[in-house]
Design an enzyme around this catalytic site. Structure first.
Site, mmCIF file in Angstrom:
data_model
loop_
_atom_site.group_PDB
_atom_site.id
_atom_site.type_symbol
_atom_site.label_atom_id
_atom_site.label_comp_id
_atom_site.label_asym_id
_atom_site.label_seq_id
_atom_site.Cartn_x
_atom_site.Cartn_y
_atom_site.Cartn_z
ATOM 1 N N GLU A 1 3.673 4.092 -12.897
ATOM 2 C CA GLU A 1 2.203 4.506 -13.407
ATOM 3 C C GLU A 1 1.547 5.215 -13.537
ATOM 4 O O GLU A 1 1.358 5.898 -14.076
ATOM 5 C CB GLU A 1 0.968 2.837 -12.605
ATOM 6 C CG GLU A 1 -0.785 3.763 -13.162
ATOM 7 C CD GLU A 1 -1.266 2.830 -12.246
ATOM 8 O OE1 GLU A 1 -2.273 3.809 -12.192
ATOM 9 O OE2 GLU A 1 -1.183 1.925 -11.600
ATOM 10 N N HIS A 2 1.714 6.224 -11.762
ATOM 11 C CA HIS A 2 0.799 7.460 -11.873
ATOM 12 C C HIS A 2 2.074 8.737 -12.690
ATOM 13 O O HIS A 2 2.169 9.667 -13.604
ATOM 14 C CB HIS A 2 1.454 8.001 -10.912
ATOM 15 C CG HIS A 2 0.625 7.806 -9.593
ATOM 16 N ND1 HIS A 2 -0.479 8.706 -8.622
ATOM 17 C CD2 HIS A 2 -0.034 6.250 -8.696
ATOM 18 C CE1 HIS A 2 -1.734 7.692 -8.618
ATOM 19 N NE2 HIS A 2 -1.805 6.827 -8.472
ATOM 20 N N GLU B 1 -4.136 8.437 -1.801
ATOM 21 C CA GLU B 1 -4.367 7.366 -1.935
ATOM 22 C C GLU B 1 -4.353 6.875 -1.020
ATOM 23 O O GLU B 1 -5.721 5.690 -0.779
ATOM 24 C CB GLU B 1 -3.677 7.080 -3.781
ATOM 25 C CG GLU B 1 -4.459 5.871 -3.375
ATOM 26 C CD GLU B 1 -4.250 5.206 -5.641
ATOM 27 O OE1 GLU B 1 -4.549 4.685 -6.082
ATOM 28 O OE2 GLU B 1 -3.415 5.699 -6.026
#
Length: 459
Positions: A82-83, A159
Site C-alpha cells: 500500500e505504501h 508506524e
C-alpha cells in the site's frame, strides 16, 4: 510494474464499451443517489452512486487482498505494498502523485485491513478525471523500485513503533492474537519488525502481481459523478496498462475463508509501563453475512455504544472507573469478534473486568429491556444515516458492498433491517454470543498478584 497480457492485445475504448455489462442496482430516492455497476472485460467492476446535488466526488479502488492473504513470512506485505504504490509509476514520481491532488485541494490516502485494501481520492467534481487518472495509474503502473522498498521500510517500522506506543490501539491487535493465535487473522496488519525487515523487492513485487489483477478489483465513485463518463475514463486508464484484454475473465466471488478461531478462555497479558491498563474482554462474534448481525449491532449499541449504554453508565457514570469504555463487533467472511474495551487505572482493572463480565452474563441470561432495545434501534438507525453524509462514506459503502457481498443495499433497506429487529431477536443473539466463555487481552503494568487474578474474568 504494469498489467500485461501475453496472448491478446488491448482493444479500443469503443470495443471495450461494446462488451461491457451495465446494471442499475438501486434507483435514486429520498435523497440517495442511483447506484449503477458496469463489469468491464478483464473482470473489472465499476460501481458509482450519483448525487448531482453535491460538488465533490470520491474515487476509490478496492482490492480483495488483506493481511489474511499473507503467509507468516509475508506478514505485513499487503500494508507495505500500500505504501509503495504511492512511490511512483512510469508516468509520475512520488512527488507528482501527491502534488497533483494537493494542487486541486483534494485529499488522497489508502488503508489496509484484514481482508481488503482501498486507495482513494476526494476532490471537487470538476477534478474527478484527474483523480481517476492518478489513482488508476498508481494501481496499474507502480514501479516498486528496490530503493523505494528500502526507503519505505523505515517509515513502516516507525508506524509499527507508533502503534506500539498507543496501548489503546495495540490491545486490539493483542486481542486478535488471543482469539485467532498464529493465523492470518491473528497477525497484525502492519506486520512485525522482523517480518518487515525480511521483506524485499522481489517478494513484494510477486505479491503485487498475484493479487492486483482486475478480477480482484472494484472501482467505486460517489458524488456528482456520471456513471458512463467514469466507466470511459477508467476503461481508458486500464486499457493503457493492458489490463482489459482477457475476454474470459470474471470477477472473483466474495471471500469465503475458513473459521480458525481459537479455544475460548484464553488470557494474554502484555506487561507495559503505562499509566492505564487497557483491556479487551470478548468472544467469537458473527460473520458479516450472518443475518443475525443486525440484532448483534443493536445489542452492541445497547451494551456499550453510547453515553446511555449499560457499560458507560455502570463503569463511567456511576463508578468513575474509566474514561473510555465501549463494545464493538468485527465481522469477517466466515467468523467475527465481539469485544468490550476499557481503559482504567491498573489498581482498578479487576473491578472493571468484574462489572463487564457480570454485565455480559446478565444480558446473556436475562436479555435487555424493551426500552433499551428501542433506544438502541433509534441510535443505530441515526448513526447509520449520519455516517453516510459525505461522498467518502458513500464510496466506502458501495465499494465494500460490491467487494464483500457482491450486492448493494439501499439506506432505506438498511434502516428497515434495523427497525425489524425485535426484542426476541436481540435476546436470542445475546444468548448465542454473550453466553460463550470469553477471552481476555490486557496491556499494562499489572503486579504479580493482579496478573494471577486475570483468569477470574474468563472462568
Amino acid at each position: 510494474m504494469t498489467f500485461r497480457s501475453s496472448t491478446t492485445t488491448a482493444r479500443t475504448s469503443s470495443e471495450v464499451r461494446a462488451v461491457a455489462r451495465t446494471q442499475t442496482l438501486l434507483e435514486g430516492q429520498n435523497g440517495i443517489g442511483t447506484v449503477r455497476r458496469t463489469t468491464l472485460p478483464g473482470g473489472l467492476r465499476v460501481v458509482t452512486e450519483s448525487l448531482p446535488s453535491v460538488r465533490s466526488a470520491t474515487f476509490g479502488i478496492w482490492v480483495q487482498v488483506g493481511s489474511r492473504d499473507e503467509t507468516p513470512t509475508l506478514n505485513g506485505a499487503t500494508h507495505y505494498l500500500e505504501h509503495l504504490l504511492f512511490k511512483g509509476t512510469a508516468k509520475r514520481s512520488a512527488l507528482d502523485i501527491s502534488s497533483a491532488i494537493d494542487a486541486v485541494g483534494g485529499e488522497m490516502n489508502a488503508f489496509t485491513a484484514k481482508e481488503y485494501t482501498c486507495y482513494y481520492a476526494r476532490v471537487l467534481d470538476t477534478d474527478l478525471p484527474l483523480a481517476i487518472d492518478v489513482v488508476c495509474d498508481m494501481l496499474t503502473g507502480s514501479l516498486i523500485e528496490a530503493e523505494d522498498v528500502d526507503a519505505e521500510r523505515g517509515v513502516i517500522l516507525e508506524e509499527i513503533a507508533m502503534t506500539e506506543d498507543d496501548p489503546g490501539d495495540c490491545v486490539h491487535d493483542l486481542f486478535s492474537k488471543t482469539m485467532f493465535g498464529d493465523t492470518p487473522l491473528g497477525r497484525p496488519v502492519l506486520g512485525t519488525v522482523d517480518t518487515v525487515n525480511a521483506l524485499d523487492r522481489a517478494r513484494i513485487a510477486r505479491f503485487y502481481k498475484k493479487h492486483y489483477d482486475p478480477t480482484h478489483l472494484v472501482v467505486a465513485a460517489a458524488g456528482n459523478v456520471d456513471h458512463d463518463t467514469v466507466v470511459r475514463q477508467v476503461s481508458r486508464a486500464f486499457e493503457k496498462a493492458g489490463a482489459l484484454s482477457r475476454t474470459d475473465a470474471v470477477p472473483v466471488a466474495p471471500r469465503e475463508g475458513r473459521r480458525d478461531l481459537r479455544t475460548a478462555g484464553r488470557v494474554d497479558l502484555l506487561d507495559r509501563k503505562t499509566e492505564q491498563a487497557h483491556v479487551v474482554l470478548g468472544m467469537p462474534g458473527l460473520s458479516r453475512t450472518d443475518e443475525r448481525r443486525w440484532a448483534l449491532g443493536v445489542l452492541s449499541t445497547a451494551l456499550g455504544g453510547g453515553m446511555s449504554s449499560r457499560l458507560f453508565q455502570e463503569v463511567r457514570e456511576k463508578r468513575g472507573l474509566a474514561y473510555s469504555v465501549y463494545s464493538y463487533t468485527s465481522g469477517f467472511a466466515d467468523c467475527g469478534l465481539f469485544g468490550v474495551y476499557a481503559g482504567c487505572r491498573p489498581s482498578q482493572v479487576h473491578d472493571v473486568l468484574k462489572i463487564c463480565r457480570d454485565g455480559l452474563d446478565q444480558i446473556a441470561s436475562e436479555g435487555l429491556s424493551d426500552e433499551e432495545i428501542g433506544r438502541a434501534v433509534g441510535q443505530l438507525s441515526g448513526s447509520t444515516v449520519l455516517g453516510l453524509e459525505d461522498t467518502g462514506a458513500l464510496m466506502n459503502r458501495i465499494g465494500k458492498s460490491e467487494l464483500c457481498w457482491g450486492t448493494q443495499m439501499s439506506v432505506d433497506d438498511m434502516l428497515a433491517r434495523i427497525a425489524a429487529v425485535t426484542p426476541d431477536d436481540v435476546r436470542a443473539v445475546a444468548r448465542d454470543v454473550l453466553g460463550q466463555r470469553p477471552s481476555l487481552s490486557v496491556i499494562g503494568p499489572l503486579k504479580d498478584k493482579q496478573a494471577d487474578r486475570l483468569d477470574e474474568a474468563v472462568s
